[in-house]
Design a protein around this motif. Sequence first.
Motif, mmCIF file in Angstrom:
data_model
loop_
_atom_site.group_PDB
_atom_site.id
_atom_site.type_symbol
_atom_site.label_atom_id
_atom_site.label_comp_id
_atom_site.label_asym_id
_atom_site.label_seq_id
_atom_site.Cartn_x
_atom_site.Cartn_y
_atom_site.Cartn_z
ATOM 1 N N ALA A 1 0.840 -1.197 0.000
ATOM 2 C CA ALA A 1 0.000 0.000 0.000
ATOM 3 C C ALA A 1 0.878 1.252 0.000
ATOM 4 N N ARG A 2 2.042 1.141 0.613
ATOM 5 C CA ARG A 2 2.951 2.313 0.672
ATOM 6 C C ARG A 2 3.578 2.617 -0.682
ATOM 7 N N GLU A 3 3.841 1.557 -1.479
ATOM 8 C CA GLU A 3 4.356 1.793 -2.831
ATOM 9 C C GLU A 3 3.320 2.562 -3.660
ATOM 10 N N LEU A 4 2.055 2.241 -3.447
ATOM 11 C CA LEU A 4 0.993 2.871 -4.242
ATOM 12 C C LEU A 4 0.580 4.240 -3.710
ATOM 13 N N TRP A 5 0.505 4.349 -2.390
ATOM 14 C CA TRP A 5 -0.126 5.534 -1.782
ATOM 15 C C TRP A 5 0.797 6.353 -0.891
ATOM 16 N N GLY A 6 2.013 5.867 -0.700
ATOM 17 C CA GLY A 6 2.957 6.630 0.103
ATOM 18 C C GLY A 6 2.832 6.369 1.595
ATOM 19 N N GLU A 7 3.428 7.257 2.345
ATOM 20 C CA GLU A 7 3.601 7.057 3.791
ATOM 21 C C GLU A 7 2.287 7.061 4.567
ATOM 22 N N GLN A 8 1.222 7.584 3.969
ATOM 23 C CA GLN A 8 -0.042 7.634 4.710
ATOM 24 C C GLN A 8 -0.659 6.242 4.880
ATOM 25 N N ALA A 9 -0.207 5.270 4.059
ATOM 26 C CA ALA A 9 -0.792 3.927 4.101
ATOM 27 C C ALA A 9 -0.165 3.110 5.230
ATOM 28 N N PRO A 10 -0.966 2.241 5.877
ATOM 29 C CA PRO A 10 -0.400 1.365 6.922
ATOM 30 C C PRO A 10 0.679 0.462 6.315
ATOM 31 N N PRO A 11 1.789 0.257 7.023
ATOM 32 C CA PRO A 11 2.920 -0.479 6.435
ATOM 33 C C PRO A 11 2.608 -1.939 6.106
ATOM 34 N N GLN A 12 1.632 -2.536 6.801
ATOM 35 C CA GLN A 12 1.376 -3.970 6.568
ATOM 36 C C GLN A 12 0.380 -4.226 5.442
ATOM 37 N N ASP A 13 -0.283 -3.193 4.935
ATOM 38 C CA ASP A 13 -1.348 -3.403 3.944
ATOM 39 C C ASP A 13 -0.789 -3.526 2.523
ATOM 40 N N SER A 14 -1.568 -4.173 1.676
ATOM 41 C CA SER A 14 -1.123 -4.376 0.298
ATOM 42 C C SER A 14 -2.324 -4.483 -0.647
ATOM 43 N N VAL A 15 -2.045 -4.379 -1.937
ATOM 44 C CA VAL A 15 -3.072 -4.500 -2.975
ATOM 45 C C VAL A 15 -2.582 -5.525 -3.992
ATOM 46 N N TYR A 16 -3.441 -6.487 -4.316
ATOM 47 C CA TYR A 16 -3.132 -7.510 -5.311
ATOM 48 C C TYR A 16 -3.906 -7.175 -6.574
ATOM 49 N N ILE A 17 -3.201 -7.031 -7.679
ATOM 50 C CA ILE A 17 -3.832 -6.629 -8.940
ATOM 51 C C ILE A 17 -3.555 -7.689 -10.001
ATOM 52 N N ASP A 18 -4.591 -8.069 -10.737
ATOM 53 C CA ASP A 18 -4.403 -9.010 -11.848
ATOM 54 C C ASP A 18 -3.792 -8.253 -13.011
ATOM 55 N N MET A 19 -2.664 -8.771 -13.528
ATOM 56 C CA MET A 19 -1.958 -8.056 -14.599
ATOM 57 C C MET A 19 -1.490 -9.000 -15.693
ATOM 58 N N TRP A 20 -1.698 -8.550 -16.922
ATOM 59 C CA TRP A 20 -1.254 -9.319 -18.074
ATOM 60 C C TRP A 20 0.257 -9.128 -18.270
#
Lengths: 74, 219
Positions: free
Chosen positions: B193-212
Amino acid sequence: MIDPRGVLREFGLELSNDVEVRVWDSTAELRYLVLPERPAGTEKMSEEQLAALVTRDSMIGVGKVTAQAQGARA
Amino acid sequence: MNGVHDLGGMQDMGPVQAEKNEPVFHEPWQARAFACTRAMGGWRKWNLDAMRFQREQIAPVDYFRMSHYERWIVALVELMLKNGMVTPAELESGKSDPGSAKLTPPLTAEKAQILVTKGVPESRDVAVTARFHTGERVRARNINPVGHTRLVRYARGKTGTIHMDHGVFLFPDTNALFLGEKPQHVYSVRFTARELWGEQAPPQDSVYIDMWDDYLEPV
């Protein structure tokens, strides 16, 4: 996407900060099935009794299953 | 296309209006919109990705004003017009012209049910080499095509990890434009989540995206 904890709060689900949130963005022709967490105190319940606890919200990942049956199983 | 349909990461769109015992359809016309769309898809004049692209081309101000199934009907009518399956005069009158095109064989209720329950799979049983493997670091490409793409804007240029390989699927970017299926691997890619949204995101959260495969480059 940017605030999953806020969205869950709008569904009435408050998560503590020690819980890890994993958002699955279904951007392909794949759909994901949520397996609800089994609530404490249900160890002796039959499959049928457990099934009666399951709600729509718990199956779409926005609500927790509680040990008391919710009645409506939409 | 960088359109308003690509909402991921947007804010202040209003709270979720959670509804107790929500019905599948709120109005009978919505069920009809769903059924008409699926039934007309059965003619194979277009595909799922072309239909999505058609909906994405609804003007932004209209897109936000319309409800979900209004968009479905508007896009369906556009595709039917393009393919000569309905005429402007017929739409105006609400009645089919005696000489209007009839498609054969007709779609029966039995066939329609199969379309709804089984759908039209986009997975392909062909051998294609996977460029990436579980655990590998990858970057989502920074592309901004004016056509259809399922590479969400909020992930472009971001670095993630291949979580799993879903197998081979046709490529929506080319399929939507009838430029071929270009079958390739689809992966679930984990981004913090931090890679996507920066420091405001909780460090343990994440997003899984289906990608070709074509959306990714090695890091």
